[in-house]
Design a protein around this motif. Sequence first.
Motif, PDB file in Angstrom:
ATOM      1  N   ASN A   1       0.451 -44.168  18.208  1.00 35.85           N
ATOM      2  CA  ASN A   1       0.312 -45.627  18.335  1.00 35.85           C
ATOM      3  C   ASN A   1       1.542 -46.288  18.934  1.00 35.85           C
ATOM      4  OD1 ASN A   1      -2.283 -45.573  17.316  1.00 35.85           O
ATOM      5  ND2 ASN A   1      -1.675 -46.164  15.239  1.00 35.85           N
ATOM      6  N   ASN A   2       2.697 -45.668  18.749  1.00 40.35           N
ATOM      7  CA  ASN A   2       3.945 -46.245  19.256  1.00 40.35           C
ATOM      8  C   ASN A   2       4.483 -45.507  20.474  1.00 40.35           C
ATOM      9  OD1 ASN A   2       4.728 -48.449  17.235  1.00 40.35           O
ATOM     10  ND2 ASN A   2       4.050 -46.748  15.968  1.00 40.35           N
ATOM     11  N   ARG A   3       3.707 -44.556  20.964  1.00 39.62           N
ATOM     12  CA  ARG A   3       4.043 -43.796  22.169  1.00 39.62           C
ATOM     13  C   ARG A   3       5.433 -43.158  22.099  1.00 39.62           C
ATOM     14  NH1 ARG A   3       1.267 -47.734  26.647  1.00 39.62           N
ATOM     15  NH2 ARG A   3      -0.815 -47.437  25.824  1.00 39.62           N
ATOM     16  N   LEU A   4       5.715 -42.592  20.937  1.00 40.67           N
ATOM     17  CA  LEU A   4       6.965 -41.853  20.768  1.00 40.67           C
ATOM     18  C   LEU A   4       6.766 -40.432  21.282  1.00 40.67           C
ATOM     19  CD1 LEU A   4       7.856 -43.079  17.212  1.00 40.67           C
ATOM     20  CD2 LEU A   4       9.360 -43.264  19.172  1.00 40.67           C
ATOM     21  N   HIS A   5       7.782 -39.899  21.929  1.00 42.82           N
ATOM     22  CA  HIS A   5       7.738 -38.513  22.392  1.00 42.82           C
ATOM     23  C   HIS A   5       8.121 -37.617  21.219  1.00 42.82           C
ATOM     24  CE1 HIS A   5       7.159 -39.575  26.572  1.00 42.82           C
ATOM     25  NE2 HIS A   5       8.070 -40.517  26.410  1.00 42.82           N
ATOM     26  N   TRP A   6       7.370 -36.526  21.043  1.00 45.04           N
ATOM     27  CA  TRP A   6       7.635 -35.624  19.923  1.00 45.04           C
ATOM     28  C   TRP A   6       7.176 -34.226  20.278  1.00 45.04           C
ATOM     29  CZ3 TRP A   6       3.468 -33.378  17.160  1.00 45.04           C
ATOM     30  CH2 TRP A   6       2.215 -33.855  17.507  1.00 45.04           C
ATOM     31  N   GLN A   7       7.717 -33.272  19.555  1.00 47.72           N
ATOM     32  CA  GLN A   7       7.308 -31.879  19.719  1.00 47.72           C
ATOM     33  C   GLN A   7       7.567 -31.125  18.428  1.00 47.72           C
ATOM     34  OE1 GLN A   7       9.571 -30.256  22.952  1.00 47.72           O
ATOM     35  NE2 GLN A   7      11.384 -29.903  21.724  1.00 47.72           N
ATOM     36  N   VAL A   8       6.761 -30.117  18.200  1.00 41.14           N
ATOM     37  CA  VAL A   8       6.926 -29.276  17.017  1.00 41.14           C
ATOM     38  C   VAL A   8       7.988 -28.225  17.335  1.00 41.14           C
ATOM     39  CG1 VAL A   8       5.812 -27.633  15.466  1.00 41.14           C
ATOM     40  CG2 VAL A   8       4.555 -29.643  16.262  1.00 41.14           C
ATOM     41  N   GLU A   9       9.019 -28.176  16.512  1.00 45.10           N
ATOM     42  CA  GLU A   9      10.093 -27.203  16.693  1.00 45.10           C
ATOM     43  C   GLU A   9       9.827 -25.913  15.915  1.00 45.10           C
ATOM     44  OE1 GLU A   9      14.295 -29.074  17.218  1.00 45.10           O
ATOM     45  OE2 GLU A   9      13.317 -30.072  15.526  1.00 45.10           O
ATOM     46  N   ALA A  10       9.230 -26.060  14.726  1.00 44.20           N
ATOM     47  CA  ALA A  10       8.994 -24.891  13.872  1.00 44.20           C
ATOM     48  C   ALA A  10       7.893 -25.200  12.872  1.00 44.20           C
ATOM     49  CB  ALA A  10      10.273 -24.514  13.134  1.00 44.20           C
ATOM     50  N   ILE A  11       7.279 -24.138  12.379  1.00 44.61           N
ATOM     51  CA  ILE A  11       6.248 -24.243  11.352  1.00 44.61           C
ATOM     52  C   ILE A  11       6.665 -23.348  10.196  1.00 44.61           C
ATOM     53  CG2 ILE A  11       3.837 -23.774  10.786  1.00 44.61           C
ATOM     54  CD1 ILE A  11       3.223 -24.189  13.784  1.00 44.61           C
ATOM     55  N   ASN A  12       6.628 -23.903   8.988  1.00 47.66           N
ATOM     56  CA  ASN A  12       6.925 -23.126   7.789  1.00 47.66           C
ATOM     57  C   ASN A  12       5.631 -23.014   6.986  1.00 47.66           C
ATOM     58  OD1 ASN A  12       7.681 -22.192   5.237  1.00 47.66           O
ATOM     59  ND2 ASN A  12       9.713 -23.102   5.402  1.00 47.66           N
ATOM     60  N   GLU A  13       4.948 -21.889   7.126  1.00 47.50           N
ATOM     61  CA  GLU A  13       3.662 -21.699   6.453  1.00 47.50           C
ATOM     62  C   GLU A  13       3.808 -21.646   4.941  1.00 47.50           C
ATOM     63  OE1 GLU A  13       1.092 -18.671   8.048  1.00 47.50           O
ATOM     64  OE2 GLU A  13       1.956 -18.949  10.045  1.00 47.50           O
ATOM     65  N   GLN A  14       4.909 -21.093   4.443  1.00 47.82           N
ATOM     66  CA  GLN A  14       5.105 -20.967   2.998  1.00 47.82           C
ATOM     67  C   GLN A  14       5.231 -22.332   2.332  1.00 47.82           C
ATOM     68  OE1 GLN A  14       8.500 -18.398   2.742  1.00 47.82           O
ATOM     69  NE2 GLN A  14       7.272 -16.539   2.838  1.00 47.82           N
ATOM     70  N   GLU A  15       5.898 -23.270   3.003  1.00 48.14           N
ATOM     71  CA  GLU A  15       6.088 -24.608   2.438  1.00 48.14           C
ATOM     72  C   GLU A  15       5.062 -25.611   2.956  1.00 48.14           C
ATOM     73  OE1 GLU A  15      10.094 -25.963   2.968  1.00 48.14           O
ATOM     74  OE2 GLU A  15      10.951 -24.218   1.987  1.00 48.14           O
ATOM     75  N   SER A  16       4.204 -25.188   3.877  1.00 48.95           N
ATOM     76  CA  SER A  16       3.207 -26.067   4.509  1.00 48.95           C
ATOM     77  C   SER A  16       3.864 -27.289   5.139  1.00 48.95           C
ATOM     78  CB  SER A  16       2.149 -26.505   3.490  1.00 48.95           C
ATOM     79  OG  SER A  16       1.437 -25.394   3.018  1.00 48.95           O
ATOM     80  N   THR A  17       4.887 -27.010   5.970  1.00 48.41           N
ATOM     81  CA  THR A  17       5.597 -28.090   6.661  1.00 48.41           C
ATOM     82  C   THR A  17       5.776 -27.743   8.134  1.00 48.41           C
ATOM     83  OG1 THR A  17       7.777 -27.139   6.162  1.00 48.41           O
ATOM     84  CG2 THR A  17       6.912 -28.763   4.601  1.00 48.41           C
ATOM     85  N   LEU A  18       6.019 -28.785   8.908  1.00 45.25           N
ATOM     86  CA  LEU A  18       6.368 -28.636  10.321  1.00 45.25           C
ATOM     87  C   LEU A  18       7.710 -29.312  10.549  1.00 45.25           C
ATOM     88  CD1 LEU A  18       3.100 -28.772  10.331  1.00 45.25           C
ATOM     89  CD2 LEU A  18       3.423 -29.173  12.749  1.00 45.25           C
ATOM     90  N   LEU A  19       8.536 -28.721  11.371  1.00 45.35           N
ATOM     91  CA  LEU A  19       9.765 -29.359  11.797  1.00 45.35           C
ATOM     92  C   LEU A  19       9.448 -30.014  13.132  1.00 45.35           C
ATOM     93  CD1 LEU A  19      12.753 -29.915  11.263  1.00 45.35           C
ATOM     94  CD2 LEU A  19      13.272 -27.820  12.546  1.00 45.35           C
ATOM     95  N   VAL A  20       9.521 -31.345  13.172  1.00 46.04           N
ATOM     96  CA  VAL A  20       9.124 -32.109  14.351  1.00 46.04           C
ATOM     97  C   VAL A  20      10.338 -32.838  14.906  1.00 46.04           C
ATOM     98  CG1 VAL A  20       7.660 -33.998  15.168  1.00 46.04           C
ATOM     99  CG2 VAL A  20       6.784 -32.395  13.476  1.00 46.04           C
ATOM    100  N   GLN A  21      10.518 -32.735  16.217  1.00 42.76           N
ATOM    101  CA  GLN A  21      11.592 -33.447  16.910  1.00 42.76           C
ATOM    102  C   GLN A  21      10.985 -34.715  17.511  1.00 42.76           C
ATOM    103  OE1 GLN A  21      13.261 -32.076  20.778  1.00 42.76           O
ATOM    104  NE2 GLN A  21      15.083 -31.708  19.536  1.00 42.76           N
ATOM    105  N   ILE A  22      11.583 -35.869  17.202  1.00 45.21           N
ATOM    106  CA  ILE A  22      11.089 -37.157  17.668  1.00 45.21           C
ATOM    107  C   ILE A  22      12.165 -37.811  18.526  1.00 45.21           C
ATOM    108  CG2 ILE A  22      10.265 -39.440  16.976  1.00 45.21           C
ATOM    109  CD1 ILE A  22       9.433 -38.142  14.292  1.00 45.21           C
ATOM    110  N   SER A  23      11.756 -38.299  19.702  1.00 40.44           N
ATOM    111  CA  SER A  23      12.676 -39.008  20.593  1.00 40.44           C
ATOM    112  C   SER A  23      12.276 -40.475  20.643  1.00 40.44           C
ATOM    113  CB  SER A  23      12.627 -38.427  22.011  1.00 40.44           C
ATOM    114  OG  SER A  23      13.033 -37.084  22.004  1.00 40.44           O
ATOM    115  N   GLN A  24      13.273 -41.340  20.510  1.00 39.91           N
ATOM    116  CA  GLN A  24      13.021 -42.777  20.604  1.00 39.91           C
ATOM    117  C   GLN A  24      13.985 -43.397  21.607  1.00 39.91           C
ATOM    118  OE1 GLN A  24      13.909 -45.189  17.253  1.00 39.91           O
ATOM    119  NE2 GLN A  24      15.946 -44.382  16.961  1.00 39.91           N
ATOM    120  N   GLN A  25      13.522 -44.425  22.299  1.00 39.91           N
ATOM    121  CA  GLN A  25      14.391 -45.133  23.231  1.00 39.91           C
ATOM    122  C   GLN A  25      15.344 -46.014  22.434  1.00 39.91           C
ATOM    123  OE1 GLN A  25      11.886 -47.351  25.933  1.00 39.91           O
ATOM    124  NE2 GLN A  25      12.629 -46.114  27.624  1.00 39.91           N
ATOM    125  N   GLN A  26      16.627 -45.904  22.757  1.00 40.54           N
ATOM    126  CA  GLN A  26      17.612 -46.750  22.091  1.00 40.54           C
ATOM    127  C   GLN A  26      17.342 -48.202  22.471  1.00 40.54           C
ATOM    128  OE1 GLN A  26      21.467 -45.308  23.236  1.00 40.54           O
ATOM    129  NE2 GLN A  26      21.409 -43.596  21.820  1.00 40.54           N
TER     130      GLN A  26
END
Length: 88
Positions: free
Chosen positions: A29-54
């Motif tokens: 909805n806010n058109r933020l750029h993002w990508q998944v860096e890693a997935i932790n199946e044991q903890e059911s989490t994703l490490l997501v990198q988010i970029s925002q315009q200053q």
Amino acid sequence: MQIANKPATTSSHTIPIDVLLDIIRILFNNRLHWQVEAINEQESTLLVQISQQQGNPKHQKALQNIIGILGDYNYYVKGTPQDEAIDY
């Protein structure tokens, strides 16, 4: 006249699968750029990198909203730090 792109700030966040759809909705909805860096199946989490315009207040508010959701979820799952200190 060419408008220069403002520099982007990048941050990484651990996203529990329980709130992933809420976070993705905010990202889209806010058109933020993002990508998944890693997935932790044991903890059911994703490490997501988010970029925002200053200097973009919409991006800044969206990131604050994401951080708030993650904080609320963490509080819900783990309780208060005082809860851990109580010896039953």
